[in-house]
Motif scaffolding. Structure first.
Motif, PDB file in Angstrom:
ATOM      1  N   GLY A 128     108.353  52.781   6.192  1.00  0.00           N
ATOM      2  CA  GLY A 128     109.059  54.080   5.823  1.00  0.00           C
ATOM      3  C   GLY A 128     110.398  53.755   4.909  1.00  0.00           C
ATOM      4  N   ILE A 129     110.827  52.337   5.108  1.00  0.00           N
ATOM      5  CA  ILE A 129     111.831  52.059   4.119  1.00  0.00           C
ATOM      6  C   ILE A 129     111.446  51.607   2.866  1.00  0.00           C
ATOM      7  CG2 ILE A 129     113.939  50.649   4.158  1.00  0.00           C
ATOM      8  CD1 ILE A 129     113.895  52.465   6.582  1.00  0.00           C
ATOM      9  N   SER A 279     113.710  56.674   2.999  1.00  0.00           N
ATOM     10  CA  SER A 279     112.495  56.665   3.376  1.00  0.00           C
ATOM     11  C   SER A 279     111.689  58.045   2.719  1.00  0.00           C
ATOM     12  CB  SER A 279     112.641  57.024   4.995  1.00  0.00           C
ATOM     13  OG  SER A 279     111.176  57.280   5.386  1.00  0.00           O
ATOM     14  N   THR A 283     105.216  58.522   6.355  1.00  0.00           N
ATOM     15  CA  THR A 283     105.659  57.031   6.946  1.00  0.00           C
ATOM     16  C   THR A 283     106.129  57.413   8.358  1.00  0.00           C
ATOM     17  OG1 THR A 283     108.023  57.113   6.169  1.00  0.00           O
ATOM     18  CG2 THR A 283     106.216  56.026   4.698  1.00  0.00           C
TER      19      THR A 283
END
Length: 314
Positions: A128-129, A279, A283
């Motif tokens: 998610g980054i 983000s 995710t």
């Protein structure tokens, strides 16, 4: 040099044949002289005649031997020269090869680093980054404001008091019909006014205490002043809510539609200048952060005091 090398090689190749030929010639000559020497000749003449072929053969063989040694010496010198030239060429080839290998190794290292970076980026994106900044609203105000203006569904925020927005509230308070805005700020009176989490965090950030303690109230006053200046129809359509969360401050959080900008609170570091990660929806990190906000909003927060929206207060 090439002609000299060819001549020496030719002589060296056939020198044993020359030895044998000289021996045959001398032997035949000796036999012929022995036979043709008259028996009446004195002993000295006969002895000289018999020894002459031997001396001649020895002289020829000695000459051929010296010639062979000369050829050998020349070959040795030529071989040394050729060996030195070969060594130079070999060293040059090895140097070139080493240079090429080093260049290829450098390319491989760069490629491997790029692959490693790409792999790490994919790993981060998978959880998610997808990006980030070295600071937050203050150094990246244009990025935050642009996302706010481009939001089409909603904006959710978690912060200490959003003093950076309070200082420039007009930019963040443009009326957006159909956009839900929810703001969570740390309760300055929890768990007690004299020993609040806000006061503790202020000490950790080495910030002046009055600014942090009154920050949430100033935000509410600025919001109330802006709301009262809107036309009545816009006030009725306004979907803007503020609550005060009552937990230890964990993260700074701003969600614009399907994107969240978040970061931690660090010791002896102003939260306005702490790094920010980005983000996107779909995710694990986005889902967990969204759940965190909803839990704070519904179960771990309260509405501000009514008098905080009194624009007549100093």
């Amino acid at each position: 040099m090439a002609q000299q090398k060819t001549a020496r090689g030719y002589v060296r190749k056939y020198r044993w044949a020359a030895y044998f030929l000289a021996l045959v010639i001398c032997t035949v000559l000796g036999v012929v002289l022995w036979i043709t020497t008259p028996p009446t000749a004195d002993a000295v003449d006969r002895l000289g005649t018999r020894l002459a072929p031997g001396f001649l053969s020895a002289a020829i063989v000695a000459f051929l031997f010296l010639l062979s040694e000369w050829i050998k010496t020349g070959d040795d010198e030529l071989g040394k020269q050729e060996s030195a030239e070969a060594d130079d060429k070999m060293r040059e080839s090895i140097t070139k090869l080493a240079t090429q290998v080093e260049a290829q190794a450098a390319e491989i290292r760069v490629l491997r680093a790029e692959l490693d970076i790409d792999g790490r980026a994919k790993d981060l994106a998978r959880v998610g980054i997808t990006g980030g900044y070295g600071g937050r609203i203050v150094p990246n105000e244009r990025e935050y404001l642009q996302r706010y203006l481009n939001a089409s569904k909603g904006v959710d925020m978690i912060g200490l008091d959003f003093s950076s927005i309070t200082r420039n509230f007009a930019s963040y308070s443009r009326f957006r019909p159909g956009i839900r805005v929810r703001v969570l700020m740390l309760d300055p009176d929890y768990p007690a006014a004299a020993s609040s989490y806000v006061g503790q965090r202020t000490t950790e950030e080495r910030q002046p205490r009055p600014r942090q303690v009154s920050g949430a109230q100033l935000f509410c006053q600025n919001f109330a002043r802006w709301r009262n200046e809107l036309p009545a129809e816009q006030q009725g359509a306004l979907d803007y809510s503020i609550r005060l969360y009552q937990t230890l401050p964990a993260i700074h959080y701003v969600r614009y539609d399907d994107e969240i900008l978040f970061g931690p609170y660090l010791i002896e570091k102003s939260s306005e200048n702490t790094f920010t990660a980005i983000s996107n929806s779909g995710t694990p990190i986005f889902a967990q952060l969204t759940e965190h906000f909803e839990a704070l909003w519904t179960r771990w927060s309260r509405p501000p005091n009514d008098d905080w929206f009194d624009i007549t207060r100093p």
